[in-house]
Design a protein around this motif. Structure first.
Motif, short mmCIF file in Angstrom:
data_model
loop_
_atom_site.label_atom_id
_atom_site.label_comp_id
_atom_site.label_asym_id
_atom_site.label_seq_id
_atom_site.Cartn_x
_atom_site.Cartn_y
_atom_site.Cartn_z
N HIS A 191 0.50 -1.03 -0.04
CA HIS A 191 0.15 0.38 -0.13
C HIS A 191 1.38 0.99 -0.36
O HIS A 191 0.49 2.43 -0.30
CB HIS A 191 -0.78 -0.45 1.19
CG HIS A 191 -1.76 -1.51 1.23
ND1 HIS A 191 -3.19 -0.82 0.70
CD2 HIS A 191 -1.89 -2.35 1.41
CE1 HIS A 191 -3.60 -1.95 0.94
NE2 HIS A 191 -2.87 -3.02 1.30
N VAL A 192 2.44 0.78 0.13
CA VAL A 192 3.05 1.84 0.68
C VAL A 192 4.38 3.06 -0.53
O VAL A 192 4.41 3.30 -0.72
CB VAL A 192 3.13 2.60 1.54
CG1 VAL A 192 1.54 2.70 2.93
CG2 VAL A 192 3.89 1.84 2.46
N LEU A 193 4.24 1.38 -0.41
CA LEU A 193 5.94 1.63 -1.10
C LEU A 193 6.29 2.46 -2.10
O LEU A 193 6.94 2.66 -3.00
CB LEU A 193 6.28 0.35 -1.42
CG LEU A 193 7.38 -0.79 0.14
CD1 LEU A 193 7.68 -1.62 -0.10
CD2 LEU A 193 8.14 0.41 0.26
N GLY A 194 5.16 2.68 -3.11
CA GLY A 194 4.98 3.41 -4.52
C GLY A 194 4.92 4.82 -3.81
O GLY A 194 4.68 6.09 -5.32
N ALA A 195 4.99 5.58 -3.04
CA ALA A 195 4.62 7.03 -2.66
C ALA A 195 5.06 7.39 -3.14
O ALA A 195 4.83 8.92 -3.57
CB ALA A 195 4.64 6.74 -0.62
N ALA A 196 6.32 6.85 -2.84
CA ALA A 196 7.57 8.81 -3.33
C ALA A 196 7.00 8.65 -4.85
O ALA A 196 8.10 9.60 -5.19
CB ALA A 196 9.12 8.00 -3.31
N ALA A 197 6.04 7.87 -5.56
CA ALA A 197 5.63 8.30 -6.89
C ALA A 197 5.57 9.79 -7.17
O ALA A 197 4.71 9.90 -8.18
CB ALA A 197 5.93 7.49 -7.71
N PHE A 198 5.16 9.66 -6.32
CA PHE A 198 3.77 11.54 -6.09
C PHE A 198 4.16 12.33 -5.64
O PHE A 198 4.08 13.08 -4.05
CB PHE A 198 2.46 10.84 -5.09
CG PHE A 198 1.99 9.84 -6.36
CD1 PHE A 198 0.54 10.09 -7.52
CD2 PHE A 198 2.25 8.21 -5.98
CE1 PHE A 198 0.30 9.06 -8.57
CE2 PHE A 198 1.98 7.21 -6.58
CZ PHE A 198 0.81 7.62 -8.10
N PRO A 199 5.86 12.92 -5.90
CA PRO A 199 6.40 14.14 -5.25
C PRO A 199 6.27 14.94 -4.72
O PRO A 199 5.65 15.74 -3.90
CB PRO A 199 7.50 14.46 -5.70
CG PRO A 199 7.03 13.61 -7.05
CD PRO A 199 6.25 12.91 -7.46
N ALA A 200 4.59 15.82 -5.57
CA ALA A 200 3.87 17.00 -5.65
C ALA A 200 2.76 16.32 -4.80
O ALA A 200 2.27 17.63 -4.32
CB ALA A 200 3.51 17.73 -6.54
N ALA A 201 2.59 15.50 -3.48
CA ALA A 201 0.87 14.95 -3.14
C ALA A 201 1.72 15.33 -2.19
O ALA A 201 2.87 14.94 -1.26
CB ALA A 201 0.75 13.72 -3.30
N GLU A 202 0.64 15.92 -1.09
CA GLU A 202 0.21 15.96 0.68
C GLU A 202 0.16 14.69 1.29
O GLU A 202 -1.26 14.16 0.70
CB GLU A 202 -0.73 17.29 1.11
CG GLU A 202 -0.36 17.32 2.32
CD GLU A 202 -1.44 18.59 3.19
OE1 GLU A 202 -1.15 19.21 4.12
OE2 GLU A 202 -2.05 18.85 2.20
N VAL A 203 0.77 14.11 1.32
CA VAL A 203 0.55 12.30 2.22
C VAL A 203 0.24 12.47 3.87
O VAL A 203 0.38 13.22 4.69
CB VAL A 203 2.20 11.64 2.40
CG1 VAL A 203 1.59 10.63 2.47
CG2 VAL A 203 2.74 11.95 0.74
N PHE A 204 -0.93 11.46 3.93
CA PHE A 204 -1.98 11.91 5.08
C PHE A 204 -2.00 10.36 5.50
O PHE A 204 -1.44 9.18 4.95
CB PHE A 204 -3.08 11.83 4.96
CG PHE A 204 -3.69 13.31 4.28
CD1 PHE A 204 -4.14 14.28 4.92
CD2 PHE A 204 -3.41 14.47 2.29
CE1 PHE A 204 -3.80 15.43 4.78
CE2 PHE A 204 -3.53 14.98 2.62
CZ PHE A 204 -4.24 16.12 3.45
N ALA A 205 -1.59 10.14 6.41
CA ALA A 205 -1.48 8.48 7.37
C ALA A 205 -2.20 8.81 8.54
O ALA A 205 -2.71 9.85 9.49
CB ALA A 205 -0.04 7.70 7.41
#
Length: 243
Positions: free
Chosen positions: A77-91
């Motif tokens: 669910h999370v290891l692809g997150a760096a592919a979205f550098p412009a996104a604000e990330v929530f958890a």
């Protein structure tokens, strides 16, 4: 050129709302398209998978992903997150305990490899692992433009200690449940699960979405409130939790 959800292999759930089931681990990724904004729910298991999602979502939403909600800190669910550098990330609140701990980050990498991810891809994704910038303690409304919003809800603990759900209000609400709900198999309770509180987390999901919502499991086909309620009761029996 306009492209449909189906042409890219996505399932349309409501106006501007859809999901895709990724190959390999059947992990669901959700997308909510707004006006100049787009919310992605989870990011896949590797940077390459994240990059493919980035390309798809830009075509479907007409904009890059601006918001990324990570439902729980498991590799698929999370290891692809760096592919979205412009996104604000929530958890969910408390997730920093995983993302800031070197041993926890190493375990994410090891878990990915144990499940079959190429070690080089796992190394690359773990090294680039994104730390969520905002943690949700209760319910947070995020605007998506033209009156549309999504609600991020701290629904756990249950499947993990840090479970986040996403509600998209509408004529028929859509609830992205993460792995609090699974349809393609029995819900998985690993060492980071909190079994005694999992049934209560499903009660929160049902309260969030209501009886007529579309519930989107982390793995498997879309379900209804009756399915979630039945899974809640099955988990209570499985873990010996009183009603």
């Amino acid at each position: 050129m306009t492209v449909t959800w189906e042409e890219l292999g996505w399932e349309r759930l409501a106006d501007g709302v859809g999901r895709v089931r990724l190959p390999g681990w059947d992990c669901t990724i959700g997308l909510v398209a707004g006006a100049g904004a787009a919310l992605l729910v989870d990011a896949g298991s590797s940077l390459a998978e994240g990059a493919r999602l980035r390309a798809d979502t830009a075509r479907l939403a007409g904009t890059n992903v601006t918001l990324l909600a990570l439902t729980h800190p498991h590799f698929d669910h999370v290891l692809g997150a760096a592919a979205f550098p412009a996104a604000e990330v929530f958890a969910a609140a408390g997730s920093h305990a995983v993302y800031d701990d070197a041993r926890e980050r190493a375990e994410l990498r090891e878990d990915a490899v144990r499940h079959g991810l190429d070690p080089r891809e796992a190394d690359e994704a773990a090294a680039a692992l994104v730390r969520p910038g905002r943690e949700v303690a209760d319910v947070l409304a995020v605007p998506l433009g033209r009156g549309r919003e999504a609600l991020l809800a701290n629904a756990g603990p249950g499947h993990t200690a840090h479970d986040l759900a996403v509600l998209v209000p509408g004529e028929r609400p859509v609830v992205f449940c993460g792995d609090l709900v699974e349809e393609s198999g029995e819900p998985q309770a690993g060492p980071d699960a909190v079994p005694s509180r999992w049934p209560a987390a499903l009660d929160r999901l049902l309260e969030l979405g209501g009886p007529d919502a579309v519930y989107v499991p982390g793995h498997g086909a879309v379900v209804d409130a009756a399915f979630v309620r039945a899974q809640r009761d099955a988990l209570a029996r499985r873990f010996g939790v009183s009603p």
